[in-house]
Design a protein around this motif. Sequence first.
Motif, PDB file in Angstrom:
ATOM      1  N   UNK A  69      55.974 -12.295   0.926  1.00 47.93           N
ATOM      2  CA  UNK A  69      54.296 -12.056   1.831  1.00 47.93           C
ATOM      3  C   UNK A  69      54.912 -12.865   3.042  1.00 47.93           C
ATOM      4  N   UNK A  70      56.237 -13.420   3.313  1.00 51.01           N
ATOM      5  CA  UNK A  70      56.203 -14.295   5.060  1.00 51.01           C
ATOM      6  C   UNK A  70      56.505 -13.423   5.271  1.00 51.01           C
ATOM      7  N   UNK A  71      56.591 -13.370   7.079  1.00 56.04           N
ATOM      8  CA  UNK A  71      56.283 -12.744   8.168  1.00 56.04           C
ATOM      9  C   UNK A  71      57.143 -11.814   7.740  1.00 56.04           C
ATOM     10  N   UNK A  72      57.382 -10.559   8.204  1.00 55.62           N
ATOM     11  CA  UNK A  72      58.454  -9.560   7.835  1.00 55.62           C
ATOM     12  C   UNK A  72      59.675 -10.143   8.569  1.00 55.62           C
ATOM     13  N   UNK A  73      61.136 -10.067   8.163  1.00 57.72           N
ATOM     14  CA  UNK A  73      62.069  -9.913   8.560  1.00 57.72           C
ATOM     15  C   UNK A  73      62.922  -8.094   7.877  1.00 57.72           C
ATOM     16  N   UNK A  74      62.609  -7.499   9.130  1.00 59.24           N
ATOM     17  CA  UNK A  74      63.738  -6.375   8.668  1.00 59.24           C
ATOM     18  C   UNK A  74      63.776  -5.473   7.430  1.00 59.24           C
ATOM     19  N   UNK A  75      62.243  -5.782   6.789  1.00 61.18           N
ATOM     20  CA  UNK A  75      61.789  -5.036   5.530  1.00 61.18           C
ATOM     21  C   UNK A  75      63.240  -5.903   4.680  1.00 61.18           C
ATOM     22  N   UNK A  76      63.382  -7.172   4.888  1.00 59.50           N
ATOM     23  CA  UNK A  76      64.125  -7.069   3.655  1.00 59.50           C
ATOM     24  C   UNK A  76      63.708  -8.700   3.405  1.00 59.50           C
ATOM     25  N   UNK A  77      62.638  -9.508   3.949  1.00 63.85           N
ATOM     26  CA  UNK A  77      62.948 -10.723   3.760  1.00 63.85           C
ATOM     27  C   UNK A  77      61.215 -11.431   3.973  1.00 63.85           C
ATOM     28  N   UNK A  78      60.845 -12.591   3.659  1.00 62.79           N
ATOM     29  CA  UNK A  78      59.964 -13.143   4.693  1.00 62.79           C
ATOM     30  C   UNK A  78      60.644 -14.289   4.878  1.00 62.79           C
ATOM     31  N   UNK A  79      60.179 -14.656   6.252  1.00 64.66           N
ATOM     32  CA  UNK A  79      60.335 -16.152   6.749  1.00 64.66           C
ATOM     33  C   UNK A  79      59.459 -17.195   6.881  1.00 64.66           C
ATOM     34  N   UNK A  80      58.019 -16.559   6.788  1.00 60.50           N
ATOM     35  CA  UNK A  80      56.561 -17.867   6.861  1.00 60.50           C
ATOM     36  C   UNK A  80      56.396 -17.932   5.604  1.00 60.50           C
ATOM     37  N   UNK A  81      54.669 -18.589   5.528  1.00 59.78           N
ATOM     38  CA  UNK A  81      54.716 -19.225   3.799  1.00 59.78           C
ATOM     39  C   UNK A  81      55.143 -19.956   3.427  1.00 59.78           C
ATOM     40  N   UNK A  82      56.135 -20.506   3.035  1.00 56.86           N
ATOM     41  CA  UNK A  82      57.013 -21.494   2.745  1.00 56.86           C
ATOM     42  C   UNK A  82      55.867 -22.983   2.637  1.00 56.86           C
ATOM     43  N   UNK A  83      55.831 -23.810   1.449  1.00 58.10           N
ATOM     44  CA  UNK A  83      54.152 -24.642   1.033  1.00 58.10           C
ATOM     45  C   UNK A  83      53.084 -24.098   1.640  1.00 58.10           C
ATOM     46  N   UNK A  84      53.032 -22.726   1.664  1.00 56.55           N
ATOM     47  CA  UNK A  84      51.951 -22.379   2.055  1.00 56.55           C
ATOM     48  C   UNK A  84      51.521 -22.922   3.583  1.00 56.55           C
ATOM     49  N   UNK A  85      52.661 -22.798   4.477  1.00 56.72           N
ATOM     50  CA  UNK A  85      52.294 -23.539   5.627  1.00 56.72           C
ATOM     51  C   UNK A  85      53.501 -22.110   6.742  1.00 56.72           C
TER      52      UNK A  85
END
Length: 430
Positions: A69-85
């Motif tokens: 659910x992190x900030x999207x990277x080209x529709x493939x993967x989330x890049x934020x939200x690790x350890x809810x940060x």
Amino acid sequence: MDLAAIQSGLDTIWVVLTAAMILLMEGGFALLEAGFVRQKNAVSIIMKVFVDIAFGALIFFFFGFGLMYGKDFYGLIGTTGFIMGGDLSHIQLTITHDTYWLFQCAFVIAVISIVSGAVAERINFHAYILFTVAMTGFIYPIAGHWVWSAGGWLGGLGMIDFAGSATIHALGGFAALAAAILIGPRIGKFSESGAANIVPPSNLPLASVGAFILWFGWFGFNSGSTLSATNGSIGHIAVTTMLAAASGGATCILFTMIRYRKADPPMVINGSLAGLVGITAGCAFVSDLAAILIGAVCGIAMVFATEFLESRRIDDPVGAFAVHGVSGSLGALAVGLFAQPELTEGIGQGYSGLFYGGGFQLLGVQALGLVVIIIWGFSMTWIAFKLINKMVPIRVSRDEELVGLDVGIHGVPAYSQEHDFIELKQLKNR
């Protein structure tokens, strides 16, 4: 207090409550699987469920949620939200991010629990822990990002999977299939000629109670996915969930009476669960009658899928693939057939099934998404187990399997009987 604060409070209570209902499903998985396996492996099942909850929650907190659910990277993967940060501003809800994490955490725990039943009675406990890390930290979060996150490419195409027939159940079911194939059948399950030998369940009443708990928790699974206590579709979702489960069970009672000349209890238990799995994708978007049809089809398909696996000498002790993989697939496709435009108004334009004037567009998207998720779940599980096997054996020793994993691996029987401790002492003295 303003209306927005009241809405937020109600939604928070609703989501926390339904998340707890979903977590209670782990008790259902534990009882169901312990009842389906032999007595000497009941503790092993319980321990795997604790791994699902304990390791699954931690890994999803540290890694999985961010990838999903992190900030999207080209529709493939989330890049934020690790350890809810990091930046999670794109998640626009009336509940807090912590509350949202809790609900999604309950989902990820359910996914890994699907796999545990397919490898019951012969998987190395250390290997199972490592696979739990892989599933909850990478395999499921990536698939979930594609479908459910803001910017996910399958969701962007228009795939509908309200509570996860494909994203949770088909993914978990085909992961279970890959694991069962790799680890091989239990000793004595198949004769030299290839015929399947009956391995009687240890406790069908226990398995039935597990199924009832799962049935109860499914109302949280499906209705809770509204993420809102005031969503007008909650009642309809609950009704379609109930009808599909009842239809799956009723159909299996009648079908097994015709096919086997007796109502087969394990099939009936799994038939109700198959109906629940099948309705999960479209519970908010199909009619009550469609829910009954979906449950019936999934119940019958589950029976044939179970027979097919045995004909291919694939051992799935609890029917994980037949219930979750097959029914999840059918449920995802059923949305493309039965989705009604008046029920999908809140999620965009053009969401109509084939039988409601939508043509093949939605059905095609559903099929594409399903195939992608199946390939991803099966192949990543295959790769994960191959890598794990290089670190620790994925299967227990022959002696451990024959004695039972309760005594052989965990050092304690599920039911205290003198001969169990004698076997344990003999094993330790070897």
